[in-house]
Design an enzyme around this catalytic site. Sequence first.
Site, PDB file in Angstrom:
ATOM      1  N   SER A 298       1.063  -1.167   0.084  1.00 41.46           N
ATOM      2  CA  SER A 298      -0.054   0.125   0.103  1.00 41.46           C
ATOM      3  C   SER A 298       0.816   1.356  -0.139  1.00 41.46           C
ATOM      4  O   SER A 298       2.460   1.131   0.155  1.00 41.46           O
ATOM      5  CB  SER A 298      -0.357   0.278   1.320  1.00 41.46           C
ATOM      6  OG  SER A 298      -1.025   1.154   1.957  1.00 41.46           O
TER       7      SER A 298
ATOM      8  N   TYR B 155      -1.614  -0.757   9.880  1.00 43.07           N
ATOM      9  CA  TYR B 155      -2.139  -1.319   9.272  1.00 43.07           C
ATOM     10  C   TYR B 155      -0.629  -0.397   7.706  1.00 43.07           C
ATOM     11  O   TYR B 155      -0.248  -1.279   7.571  1.00 43.07           O
ATOM     12  CB  TYR B 155      -3.440  -0.834   8.006  1.00 43.07           C
ATOM     13  CG  TYR B 155      -3.826  -0.821   7.133  1.00 43.07           C
ATOM     14  CD1 TYR B 155      -3.989  -1.778   6.287  1.00 43.07           C
ATOM     15  CD2 TYR B 155      -3.248   0.163   5.551  1.00 43.07           C
ATOM     16  CE1 TYR B 155      -4.599  -2.402   5.154  1.00 43.07           C
ATOM     17  CE2 TYR B 155      -3.572   0.083   4.204  1.00 43.07           C
ATOM     18  CZ  TYR B 155      -4.126  -1.471   3.809  1.00 43.07           C
ATOM     19  OH  TYR B 155      -4.147  -1.552   2.269  1.00 43.07           O
TER      20      TYR B 155
END
Length: 280
Positions: free
Chosen positions: A164, A177
Amino acid sequence: MKKTDEFRGKTVVITGGGGILCQSFARTLAERGARVAILDLNGEAARAVAQEILAAGGEALGVEANVLDADSLKRAHEAISIAFGPCDILINGAGGNHPKGTTSQEYLLKEHLKEEAVTTFFDLDPVGIQFVFDLNFLGTFLPTREFALDMVEKEQGVVLNVSSMSSLRPLTRIPAYSGAKSAVSNFTQWLAVYFAKVGIRVNALAPGFFLTDQNRSLLTSEDGGLTARGNTIIAHTPMQRFGTAADLDGALLWLCGSDSAFVTGVVIPIDGGFSAYSGV
Ligand code: NAD
């Protein structure tokens, strides 16, 4: 369905293939001749994507599997081997966040400590943090351990991880995350080196903001407009929009195909310029 034959004869395994971004990967590769095995914890979603590809004339198999369960992956592998033969390309797409690893505010103010409705860093639950690290990191490690062995046999193969943009610089509110995706990026480089002499290339996509079920309520309001966070993101995205799944196709096809034969260990941001922009 067929666009080209670029991936004819290749078996592609896609974890999280029932989800928004990875079902698009499955369609894109099937349109180019690949036999796609769609793995997902949500077996119904995996089978629905496979059914759609089959109906369009492609080759696909939907398999219920848990990327955190080695036995489940082994069973999936056996089913895929029977249907399609050994795995040539593995896409580690299963991943996500958890509310118990997410703060409700971007910054801590002292008064937040007394406010019930505010989830501060001090309220974060190790269960949420563990869930996110397990899903993203172990959920990349275990399928790679299961499927890359097929590639070692052939001395040829591709692993494509899904990291990401938040692995490059952490986004506010989602420490678990961001950290877990940094671990995925780091692991991508480690594996690239480790597998270099057996012909397996390992790279990663680092998508920016793509509207999916995971983040829709964070970024858009019920009237179809943007939330404050959605507006901040667009203001910090030089290209002034969210990504769509099709925006990932170019890097997907390049990294899975032979044109990137000398490329391994890269993590490619696909974010409309978000990670390049300092905000000023
Ligand atoms: P999604 O929620 O639509 O898809 C994720 C899929 O993974 C779901 O179908 C889910 O059932 C499956 N899954 C969850 N746990 C699993 C498990 N234990 N075993 C097998 N499958 C499991 O999400 P998405 O937005 O399409 O995300 C795909 C990938 O892209 C994820 O790794 C995500 O972190 C990453 N990503 C997304 C964005 C974005 O903006 N949407 C940005 C950057 C990175």
